[in-house]
Every structure is written in structure tokens, then in C-alpha cells.
Design a protein around this motif. Structure first.
Motif, mmCIF file in Angstrom:
data_model
loop_
_atom_site.group_PDB
_atom_site.id
_atom_site.type_symbol
_atom_site.label_atom_id
_atom_site.label_comp_id
_atom_site.label_asym_id
_atom_site.label_seq_id
_atom_site.Cartn_x
_atom_site.Cartn_y
_atom_site.Cartn_z
ATOM 1 N N LYS A 1 2.297 10.191 -4.385
ATOM 2 C CA LYS A 1 2.802 11.238 -3.504
ATOM 3 C C LYS A 1 2.040 11.279 -2.185
ATOM 4 C CE LYS A 1 4.476 14.374 -7.120
ATOM 5 N NZ LYS A 1 4.279 15.718 -7.761
ATOM 6 N N MET A 2 0.730 10.983 -2.283
ATOM 7 C CA MET A 2 -0.100 11.022 -1.076
ATOM 8 C C MET A 2 -0.162 9.671 -0.373
ATOM 9 S SD MET A 2 -3.214 13.423 -2.528
ATOM 10 C CE MET A 2 -3.934 13.647 -0.909
ATOM 11 N N LYS A 3 0.608 8.715 -0.899
ATOM 12 C CA LYS A 3 0.699 7.370 -0.329
ATOM 13 C C LYS A 3 -0.662 6.662 -0.235
ATOM 14 C CE LYS A 3 4.807 8.548 2.380
ATOM 15 N NZ LYS A 3 5.708 8.084 1.314
ATOM 16 N N LEU A 4 -1.480 6.881 -1.258
ATOM 17 C CA LEU A 4 -2.764 6.185 -1.342
ATOM 18 C C LEU A 4 -2.530 4.831 -2.002
ATOM 19 C CD1 LEU A 4 -5.008 9.178 -2.502
ATOM 20 C CD2 LEU A 4 -4.764 8.243 -0.192
ATOM 21 N N LYS A 5 -3.060 3.773 -1.419
ATOM 22 C CA LYS A 5 -2.711 2.425 -1.856
ATOM 23 C C LYS A 5 -3.817 1.695 -2.622
ATOM 24 C CE LYS A 5 1.285 2.645 0.239
ATOM 25 N NZ LYS A 5 2.540 2.706 -0.542
ATOM 26 N N SER A 6 -5.073 2.079 -2.419
ATOM 27 C CA SER A 6 -6.180 1.313 -3.009
ATOM 28 C C SER A 6 -7.088 2.181 -3.858
ATOM 29 C CB SER A 6 -7.014 0.664 -1.890
ATOM 30 O OG SER A 6 -7.671 1.660 -1.130
ATOM 31 N N MET A 7 -7.887 1.501 -4.678
ATOM 32 C CA MET A 7 -8.867 2.199 -5.506
ATOM 33 C C MET A 7 -9.844 2.978 -4.644
ATOM 34 S SD MET A 7 -12.369 1.477 -6.244
ATOM 35 C CE MET A 7 -13.558 2.097 -7.428
ATOM 36 N N SER A 8 -10.324 2.353 -3.567
ATOM 37 C CA SER A 8 -11.322 3.004 -2.716
ATOM 38 C C SER A 8 -10.759 4.225 -2.003
ATOM 39 C CB SER A 8 -11.897 2.013 -1.704
ATOM 40 O OG SER A 8 -10.872 1.469 -0.891
ATOM 41 N N ILE B 1 -14.364 -3.584 -16.237
ATOM 42 C CA ILE B 1 -14.343 -4.001 -14.830
ATOM 43 C C ILE B 1 -14.087 -2.799 -13.921
ATOM 44 C CG2 ILE B 1 -13.139 -5.422 -13.127
ATOM 45 C CD1 ILE B 1 -12.744 -7.529 -15.232
ATOM 46 N N LYS B 2 -13.279 -1.847 -14.371
ATOM 47 C CA LYS B 2 -13.103 -0.618 -13.593
ATOM 48 C C LYS B 2 -14.441 0.095 -13.406
ATOM 49 C CE LYS B 2 -8.304 0.445 -14.895
ATOM 50 N NZ LYS B 2 -7.413 1.391 -15.618
ATOM 51 N N ASN B 3 -15.221 0.157 -14.472
ATOM 52 C CA ASN B 3 -16.537 0.803 -14.383
ATOM 53 C C ASN B 3 -17.452 0.062 -13.410
ATOM 54 O OD1 ASN B 3 -15.767 2.720 -16.275
ATOM 55 N ND2 ASN B 3 -16.785 1.701 -17.984
ATOM 56 N N GLU B 4 -17.400 -1.273 -13.464
ATOM 57 C CA GLU B 4 -18.230 -2.061 -12.545
ATOM 58 C C GLU B 4 -17.820 -1.800 -11.096
ATOM 59 O OE1 GLU B 4 -19.141 -6.655 -11.198
ATOM 60 O OE2 GLU B 4 -17.876 -6.289 -12.939
ATOM 61 N N LEU B 5 -16.510 -1.749 -10.837
ATOM 62 C CA LEU B 5 -16.041 -1.475 -9.481
ATOM 63 C C LEU B 5 -16.425 -0.064 -9.036
ATOM 64 C CD1 LEU B 5 -12.498 -3.132 -9.378
ATOM 65 C CD2 LEU B 5 -14.586 -3.886 -8.238
ATOM 66 N N ALA B 6 -16.404 0.883 -9.968
ATOM 67 C CA ALA B 6 -16.829 2.245 -9.627
ATOM 68 C C ALA B 6 -18.311 2.258 -9.258
ATOM 69 C CB ALA B 6 -16.562 3.181 -10.806
ATOM 70 N N LYS C 1 -4.222 -2.674 -14.044
ATOM 71 C CA LYS C 1 -4.203 -3.783 -15.012
ATOM 72 C C LYS C 1 -5.595 -4.187 -15.495
ATOM 73 C CE LYS C 1 -0.060 -5.793 -12.877
ATOM 74 N NZ LYS C 1 0.481 -6.973 -12.133
ATOM 75 N N LEU C 2 -6.630 -3.667 -14.844
ATOM 76 C CA LEU C 2 -7.990 -4.104 -15.163
ATOM 77 C C LEU C 2 -8.493 -3.513 -16.469
ATOM 78 C CD1 LEU C 2 -9.730 -3.708 -11.671
ATOM 79 C CD2 LEU C 2 -8.936 -5.831 -12.732
ATOM 80 N N LYS D 1 -13.869 -10.959 -9.725
ATOM 81 C CA LYS D 1 -13.757 -11.239 -8.285
ATOM 82 C C LYS D 1 -13.106 -10.075 -7.542
ATOM 83 C CE LYS D 1 -13.463 -16.258 -8.961
ATOM 84 N NZ LYS D 1 -12.663 -17.490 -8.732
ATOM 85 N N ASP D 2 -12.788 -9.012 -8.272
ATOM 86 C CA ASP D 2 -12.125 -7.864 -7.645
ATOM 87 C C ASP D 2 -13.114 -7.055 -6.819
ATOM 88 O OD1 ASP D 2 -9.404 -8.070 -8.848
ATOM 89 O OD2 ASP D 2 -10.539 -7.876 -10.702
ATOM 90 N N LYS D 3 -12.598 -6.422 -5.772
ATOM 91 C CA LYS D 3 -13.393 -5.582 -4.884
ATOM 92 C C LYS D 3 -12.840 -4.155 -4.894
ATOM 93 C CE LYS D 3 -15.936 -9.042 -3.680
ATOM 94 N NZ LYS D 3 -17.346 -9.125 -4.170
ATOM 95 N N THR D 4 -13.598 -3.233 -4.315
ATOM 96 C CA THR D 4 -13.170 -1.836 -4.315
ATOM 97 C C THR D 4 -11.928 -1.609 -3.452
ATOM 98 O OG1 THR D 4 -14.725 -1.342 -2.516
ATOM 99 C CG2 THR D 4 -15.497 -0.991 -4.764
ATOM 100 N N SER D 5 -11.561 -2.595 -2.683
ATOM 101 C CA SER D 5 -10.340 -2.502 -1.872
ATOM 102 C C SER D 5 -9.096 -2.885 -2.671
ATOM 103 C CB SER D 5 -10.449 -3.414 -0.643
ATOM 104 O OG SER D 5 -10.681 -4.767 -1.036
ATOM 105 N N ILE D 6 -9.232 -3.163 -3.951
ATOM 106 C CA ILE D 6 -8.112 -3.581 -4.798
ATOM 107 C C ILE D 6 -6.986 -2.546 -4.744
ATOM 108 C CG2 ILE D 6 -9.152 -2.517 -6.851
ATOM 109 C CD1 ILE D 6 -7.905 -4.764 -8.516
ATOM 110 N N ASP D 7 -5.749 -3.027 -4.712
ATOM 111 C CA ASP D 7 -4.628 -2.089 -4.678
ATOM 112 C C ASP D 7 -4.460 -1.447 -6.051
ATOM 113 O OD1 ASP D 7 -2.678 -3.647 -6.365
ATOM 114 O OD2 ASP D 7 -2.831 -5.055 -4.704
ATOM 115 N N LEU D 8 -3.753 -0.328 -6.101
ATOM 116 C CA LEU D 8 -3.660 0.449 -7.337
ATOM 117 C C LEU D 8 -2.877 -0.279 -8.426
ATOM 118 C CD1 LEU D 8 -3.160 4.069 -5.946
ATOM 119 C CD2 LEU D 8 -5.246 2.979 -6.819
#
Length: 308
Positions: free
Chosen positions: A261-268, A223-228, A218-219, A206-213
Motif C-alpha cells: 500500500k505504501m509502495k515500498l519496494k525493498s527490505m531496507s 539469511i533474513k536474520n543475517e541481512l537484518a 523467498k529467503l 550474496k544478497d544485500k539489504t537492498s534486496i527487493d521484497l
């Protein structure tokens, strides 16, 4: 007159009563047996569809189906796509390239791969794989039809202009869209296979590409490959790298501390940065497999192994 029953009469009467009792008992026994047999037949009839459904469930998304799909559908399509991407790179680096001849050969290749993929057997019990096959077939057909329009004109302008025209072609745009959808379905099929092997892997993510890091880390890799693959579909990324290459670069980037460091919060958001700076390459997954994914569950497919 003597009306007393003789011994013969008495025996006859007792025999008649005995036969009557036996007949009644036999009747009720027959009723009971018949009811029992009818109930048994009903239970068997009810169980058959359930057993068939269970059999279908057990036979869906087996490893051999994923491997067969790779060799008979995915690989032929990728061979055509690699040829098309190589041709584009050559056109941009060498203005003297005979683009018309190469387009003609690409049309021939698309048609040949279409015929190859069309006869590949994909089981109906694995609908994602079956749908992916159909999507790849439609994509190859559209590539053949779309590129055919440029056989005679590919040398009449600069490479930049020709590529701009081709990529704006409605057939080519739809071919790319179908290709990315098919790729997503193939990687989703791997997740379903993983769920039959490891109870900790859900059959449907049920995870989406907007998932937080934090959630991304934990995935399971499947499932990481599917989201990619889903991300590539959302961004219309037709590239030489595969979803596992993107997933591996995201994991490497997060592990290095650069995302924080770059304050990136999500996978996307990480994927956007990596793809927009051309930081993802074909083979990135294999380069980091031992370091990052030594214990991860993966199907035995050639693109997941350096020993092809």
C-alpha cells in the motif's frame, strides 16, 4: 683328450644359469615393489593435507560452537549492553539519578565482562566466531576506557547533554561500530551452520539489504536474520532488539499488505520505516515465531526459543 662335459659339469652349468635367472627376476621384482611402495607413500602424503582440510571443514561452525559462543561471549556482552541502555533510559526519565555512580559501575561491568569473554574458548576453525570474539573484546575495552572519562562529570549537566557528549566520544563510537560488526559475524556463522544441515541454504549469501521484497520473501530465515544484522551495522543501530526481531517485523509488515500500500519496494526501505518510527521491539521475533516461522531451520539458541 676327452673334452666332453661330465654329468657333474652339466649340472653345475645348469645350476649357475638357474641362479642367474632367479637373480635377474628378483632384481626386477624388487624394482617394481619399490616403485609401488614409493607411489603409495606419495599418495598417502598427498591425501593427509586433503583429509586434514576436510576434517577442518566438517568441524567448522558446529551447533555446539554457536551455543558455546552464545553463553560465553554473546550473552556477557549483551548483559553489559543492556545495563548501559537501561542506564540511558533512566537518566532521561529521572534527572535525579546518580549518573556518576552508574557510569562507575558500568566501567566496572565492562572490565569484568572483558575478562570473562577473554578466556572463552572459540575454535580457530570457525574464523567468523573467532573474529567476533575479538571484536566484542575490543568493544568492551573501548567502552570501559570511554566511559571512565565521565565518572566525575556525569552529574554536572543534564542527561541530554551528558549522553550527547558520551555518544560523541571517539572511543564509544568505535565500541558501537565493533559491536555491530561482531553481531553481523555471529549471524553469518549461523548461516554457515545452516548450510551444513540444509542443502538449500547457501554457505555464503550474496544478497544485500537492498534486496527487493519479492526476493526477501523467498529467503530462509537464517539469511533474513543475517541481512537484518547487516542493516543494523549499516545504520549504526545500537538497540535493545536483535536482528531476528527486525526480520520478524519486516515479515509481519509485508504480510499485512502495508508495504504494498505504501509502495515500498525493498527490505531496507521497510526497515527504515519501522526503525525510524520505533516500531521494532525486543521480543518481536518470539511473538510471531509460531505464526511465521514454524517450519524454519534455526540453531537451538536461547534467544530463538521462548523456553529459556
Amino acid at each position: 683328450m676327452d673334452k666332453r662335459l661330465t654329468r657333474i659339469d652339466l649340472m653345475f652349468a645348469l645350476g649357475f644359469l638357474f641362479m642367474l635367472v632367479v637373480a635377474v627376476a628378483a632384481f626386477f621384482y624388487g624394482v617394481k615393489v619399490g616403485a609401488s611402495q614409493a607411489e603409495s607413500r606419495h599418495e598417502k602424503a598427498t591425501a593427509l593435507p586433503q583429509a586434514a582440510a576436510a576434517s577442518v571443514s566438517l568441524n567448522a561452525y558446529q551447533l555446539q560452537d554457536l551455543v558455546s559462543f552464545y553463553h560465553t561471549v554473546f550473552l556477557p556482552y549483551r548483559e553489559f549492553l543492556d545495563d548501559w541502555q537501561s542506564a540511558q533510559q533512566e537518566w532521561l526519565s529521572d534527572e535525579s539519578a546518580d549518573r556518576s555512580a552508574q557510569v562507575k559501575e558500568l566501567v566496572r561491568s565492562a572490565k569484568a565482562e572483558y575478562e570473562s569473554v577473554k578466556v572463552a574458548y572459540v575454535p580457530q576453525v570457525s574464523p567468523l566466531l573467532k573474529d567476533a570474539q575479538n571484536q566484542y573484546l575490543k568493544s568492551l575495552k573501548l567502552y570501559a576506557d570511554g566511559l571512565s572519562a565521565y565518572v566525575s562529570s556525569a552529574n554536572q549537566a543534564t542527561a541530554d547533554i551528558v549522553l550527547e557528549q558520551i555518544n560523541a566520544n571517539a572511543y564509544i563510537a568505535e565500541a558501537q561500530k565493533l559491536s555491530l560488526a561482531a553481531q553481523k559475524q555471529y549471524y553469518e556463522s549461523m548461516v554457515k551452520w545452516g548450510a551444513t544441515v540444509d542443502i538449500d541454504i547457501p554457505e555464503e549469501s550474496k544478497d544485500k539489504t537492498s534486496i527487493d521484497l519479492a526476493g526477501w520473501k523467498k529467503l530462509p530465515l537464517l539469511i533474513k536474520n543475517e541481512l537484518a544484522a547487516e542493516y543494523m551495522q549499516e545504520r549504526s543501530l545500537m538497540t535493545g532488539f536483535l536482528p531476528q526481531d527486525l526480520a520478524a517485523r519486516i515479515d509481519s509488515f509485508v504480510a499485512s499488505g502495508q508495504a504494498a500500500k505504501m509502495k515500498l519496494k525493498s527490505m531496507s526501505s521497510v526497515a527504515d520505516l519501522l526503525t525510524q518510527t520505533d516500531a521494532v521491539r525486543k521480543g518481536d521475533f518470539l511473538a510471531s515465531k509460531v505464526r511465521l516461522y514454524d517450519q524454519e531451520l534455526l540453531p537451538q539458541l536461547p534467544f530463538f526459543s521462548s523456553d529459556k
